[in-house]
Every structure is written in C-alpha cells, then in structure tokens.
Design a protein around this motif. Structure first.
Motif, PDB file in Angstrom:
ATOM      1  N   ASN A 157       0.812  -1.218   0.000  1.00  0.00           N
ATOM      2  CA  ASN A 157       0.000   0.000   0.000  1.00  0.00           C
ATOM      3  C   ASN A 157       0.849   1.274   0.000  1.00  0.00           C
ATOM      4  OD1 ASN A 157      -2.501  -1.304  -0.037  1.00  0.00           O
ATOM      5  ND2 ASN A 157      -2.558  -1.467   2.211  1.00  0.00           N
ATOM      6  N   VAL A 158       1.848   1.282  -0.841  1.00  0.00           N
ATOM      7  CA  VAL A 158       2.763   2.425  -0.897  1.00  0.00           C
ATOM      8  C   VAL A 158       2.855   2.918  -2.339  1.00  0.00           C
ATOM      9  CG1 VAL A 158       5.230   3.050  -0.791  1.00  0.00           C
ATOM     10  CG2 VAL A 158       4.150   1.843   1.130  1.00  0.00           C
ATOM     11  N   ARG A 159       2.851   4.254  -2.497  1.00  0.00           N
ATOM     12  CA  ARG A 159       3.128   4.817  -3.819  1.00  0.00           C
ATOM     13  C   ARG A 159       4.471   5.531  -3.761  1.00  0.00           C
ATOM     14  NH1 ARG A 159      -1.724   9.116  -3.425  1.00  0.00           N
ATOM     15  NH2 ARG A 159      -0.956  10.311  -1.661  1.00  0.00           N
ATOM     16  N   GLY A 160       5.046   5.755  -4.943  1.00  0.00           N
ATOM     17  CA  GLY A 160       6.361   6.385  -4.920  1.00  0.00           C
ATOM     18  C   GLY A 160       6.689   7.105  -6.212  1.00  0.00           C
ATOM     19  N   ARG A 161       7.808   7.810  -6.147  1.00  0.00           N
ATOM     20  CA  ARG A 161       8.341   8.525  -7.308  1.00  0.00           C
ATOM     21  C   ARG A 161       9.845   8.317  -7.313  1.00  0.00           C
ATOM     22  NH1 ARG A 161       3.460   9.092  -8.008  1.00  0.00           N
ATOM     23  NH2 ARG A 161       2.279  11.000  -7.603  1.00  0.00           N
ATOM     24  N   ALA A 162      10.387   8.020  -8.485  1.00  0.00           N
ATOM     25  CA  ALA A 162      11.835   8.051  -8.641  1.00  0.00           C
ATOM     26  C   ALA A 162      12.147   9.165  -9.632  1.00  0.00           C
ATOM     27  CB  ALA A 162      12.345   6.717  -9.147  1.00  0.00           C
ATOM     28  N   VAL A 163      13.212   9.890  -9.382  1.00  0.00           N
ATOM     29  CA  VAL A 163      13.581  11.025 -10.228  1.00  0.00           C
ATOM     30  C   VAL A 163      15.032  10.876 -10.642  1.00  0.00           C
ATOM     31  CG1 VAL A 163      14.073  13.522 -10.178  1.00  0.00           C
ATOM     32  CG2 VAL A 163      11.928  12.661  -9.221  1.00  0.00           C
ATOM     33  N   ARG A 164      15.297  11.146 -11.899  1.00  0.00           N
ATOM     34  CA  ARG A 164      16.694  11.269 -12.304  1.00  0.00           C
ATOM     35  C   ARG A 164      16.841  12.479 -13.201  1.00  0.00           C
ATOM     36  NH1 ARG A 164      19.120   6.054 -13.911  1.00  0.00           N
ATOM     37  NH2 ARG A 164      19.611   5.577 -11.761  1.00  0.00           N
ATOM     38  N   LEU A 165      17.821  13.317 -12.878  1.00  0.00           N
ATOM     39  CA  LEU A 165      18.076  14.531 -13.648  1.00  0.00           C
ATOM     40  C   LEU A 165      19.520  14.531 -14.129  1.00  0.00           C
ATOM     41  CD1 LEU A 165      16.440  17.194 -11.270  1.00  0.00           C
ATOM     42  CD2 LEU A 165      15.351  15.950 -13.138  1.00  0.00           C
ATOM     43  N   GLY A 166      19.725  15.027 -15.357  1.00  0.00           N
ATOM     44  CA  GLY A 166      21.074  15.110 -15.904  1.00  0.00           C
ATOM     45  C   GLY A 166      21.224  16.383 -16.708  1.00  0.00           C
ATOM     46  N   ARG A 167      20.861  16.290 -17.990  1.00  0.00           N
ATOM     47  CA  ARG A 167      21.047  17.442 -18.867  1.00  0.00           C
ATOM     48  C   ARG A 167      20.336  18.692 -18.352  1.00  0.00           C
ATOM     49  NH1 ARG A 167      19.822  16.124 -24.879  1.00  0.00           N
ATOM     50  NH2 ARG A 167      17.828  15.756 -23.893  1.00  0.00           N
TER      51      ARG A 167
END
Ligand SMILES: [Zn+2]
Length: 306
Positions: A26-36
């Motif tokens: 019962n968990v939601r999530g976000r993964a983020v990756r930034l580069g350019r």
C-alpha cells in the motif's frame, strides 16, 4: 503530477519522474533522475562547484515533492540561511519546467575540494515550500528549520512535520566528467480512502512501512546516479518483493517564465525613487535571477530582451 507523459516509445533515461506503486505494501512512490536539465540550469549561472552541488540537490528534491501535487500550479522550494549561501530558490511548473538560482558570499565558501553539505553552506536557516495556483492563491505548504547535514535529512523533518501521510525520501547529486547528475526516490503510504488499497490492520500497516523504508534505505548513492541503471531496473532491484508497478514516466526540462511584460508589471509596483536606482547609464536594467536574461529600457515602458 508534473511534466509531459512519455509514451513507451520514447527512449528517455534522464530528466524524468518515474511514478510507481508497491501493491503488496500500500505504498506509492516517485523516482527522479536529472542530468542534462541540471547542466542547462547551471549553465545560465557561473556558480562555484559547491553552490552548484546544493542547487543540483535542491532541484532533485523540488521535482520529487512537486510530483506529489494533485493539482496544477508552480511548486517552489526556498532555502534561506546565515551561511555562505544565503538563499536558494528552485521552482517547477505543472508542465515540468524547472529553474533555479542561488545567492552566496564567495569569500565565505569552504574550499572547493571539501565536500559541501546543505548544513555547511547554509548554516542556520529554514526551508519553505509554496504552491502557486494562479492569482492570489499562493499557499504555504510548509516550512521547516534546516536541521541535519543533508537535504535528505531536512526533507525527513519536513515530512514528519507537514505530511499527513508517512513519507520518506533519499536523494543524491554529483558532478561527473560529462556533467551533473541527480537521483532521488520517494515513498508514501497510501491514504486510507485510496481505492487501490488492500485492507490491513494497523499493525500490518506499521510492518509494511517499516519493511519498505528499510528497502528504500538500501539504495546506494551510486545506484541513484548510475546512468546505465535505468529507473525501472533500480525500482525492481529495490522493491521486487513488494510487487512494484510502474506508470508512464514524465519529462522534466529547463524553463523560465520571465518576460518583458512580467518585468514591466513588477516595475509598476516599485516607487519611482527605487526605479532610479535600477538605472545603468540612463537605462533601466533588470536581470532575471533565474535565467540571467537582461531586460533593458530607456523610458521604463518598453522592454527588450538583450
Ligand atoms: Zn528568466
């Protein structure tokens, strides 16, 4: 949710938000990756390496938190302190446009070869989060003292104080020979009323949350940043026992909302005496702190981008 939804055919492995859900827990999530996008934002300024470090971290943190918003608007993170860096602002729009600037005293910065943390650069201060949903609707989401060494620590305090749902996050940023990179992951317990929720006892909820935060905290900085490890593979590696399910990713890009019209409007609210002080060789010169665009005018009415 922010950013443009990407279809499966788009091969984008950087500058994105990857939403996910852990059905078992019962968990939601976000993964983020930034580069350019970080390189583009930072290229507009000429900040020392240590200042770039905190801007990169804050950009990843802002995108992460903004991605939790359910309505349209501009999400802003503002950090203020009494240290070498006195101010840092990052904002993200619903369209996924991110921009940032920092104010600092170069003489007070630690040597560039020393690792810089949020605490060592900002000293005593606070983090504030606001959401602007259009005219006269700016609202404070929350404010939290800058406590702890890192932005990850500060966010943990913020979640404790401000979020009604159990929330945890981890983030990292580093400069590689080919440019800046940042990575982050956030998990949040689904609200009781969420339709997709599996009914559980309070004890089971507690156990779920304990297990999932332990899994999230096993993520190494290098995994958050490793370009050859795409976010889906990273999420599977971390959460495969929790039945991780991913949704279409959203794109993030650099963007500034400044314009001659906005500068004009801003100047209308400034007393004439102060306008005089803005003049350089008889011209009013206004520089956007976010993107360094210069707006000038001889008569204070018509502005041109230079
Ligand atoms: Zn601008």
């Amino acid at each position: 949710m922010i950013g443009t939804v990407l279809d499966a055919a788009t091969e984008l492995t950087i500058d994105l938000i990857q939403p996910f859900q852990l059905d078992v827990s019962n968990v939601r999530g976000r993964a983020v990756r930034l580069g350019r996008v970080l390189d583009e934002v930072l290229a507009l300024h000429d900040y020392p390496r240590q200042v770039e470090q905190v801007v990169a971290e804050a950009a990843a943190g802002t995108v992460l938190l903004a991605s939790l918003l359910k309505y349209d608007g501009v999400f802003t993170l503002q950090a203020k302190g009494d240290g070498a860096v006195s101010m840092l602002v990052v904002d993200v729009t619903t369209a996924g446009d991110v921009r940032a600037y920092a104010r600092f005293d170069a003489d007070r910065l630690p040597p560039a070869d020393q690792p810089a943390t949020f605490q060592s650069l900002f000293g005593e201060g606070y983090l504030a989060f606001t959401v602007d949903q259009g005219e006269n609707t700016e609202g404070y989401q929350g404010i939290v003292a800058l406590t702890g060494q890192t932005l990850t620590d500060c966010l943990a305090h913020y979640f404790e104080q401000s979020e009604q749902l159990l929330t945890a996050a981890k983030l990292a940023a580093r400069r590689y020979p080919d440019g800046w990179r940042a990575g982050a992951v956030l998990i949040q317990h689904l609200p009781e009323e969420d339709e997709g929720r599996i009914p559980k006892t309070p004890a089971d909820n507690e156990e779920d949350w304990r297990r999932v935060t332990i899994l999230m905290n096993t993520v190494a900085e290098v995994e958050l940043l490793d370009r050859t490890l795409d976010l889906n593979s990273l999420l599977y590696r971390l959460f495969h026992e929790e039945q991780v399910r991913v949704f279409p990713p959203h794109a993030i890009q650099r963007g500034c909302r400044c314009s001659a019209e906005r500068v004009e409007r801003a100047l209308q609210s400034i007393p004439a005496g102060e306008i005089e002080e803005l003049k350089v060789d008889g011209e009013i010169v206004v520089t956007c702190e976010f993107c360094s665009t210069r707006y000038t005018s001889e008569d204070g009415v018509t502005f041109d981008k230079r």
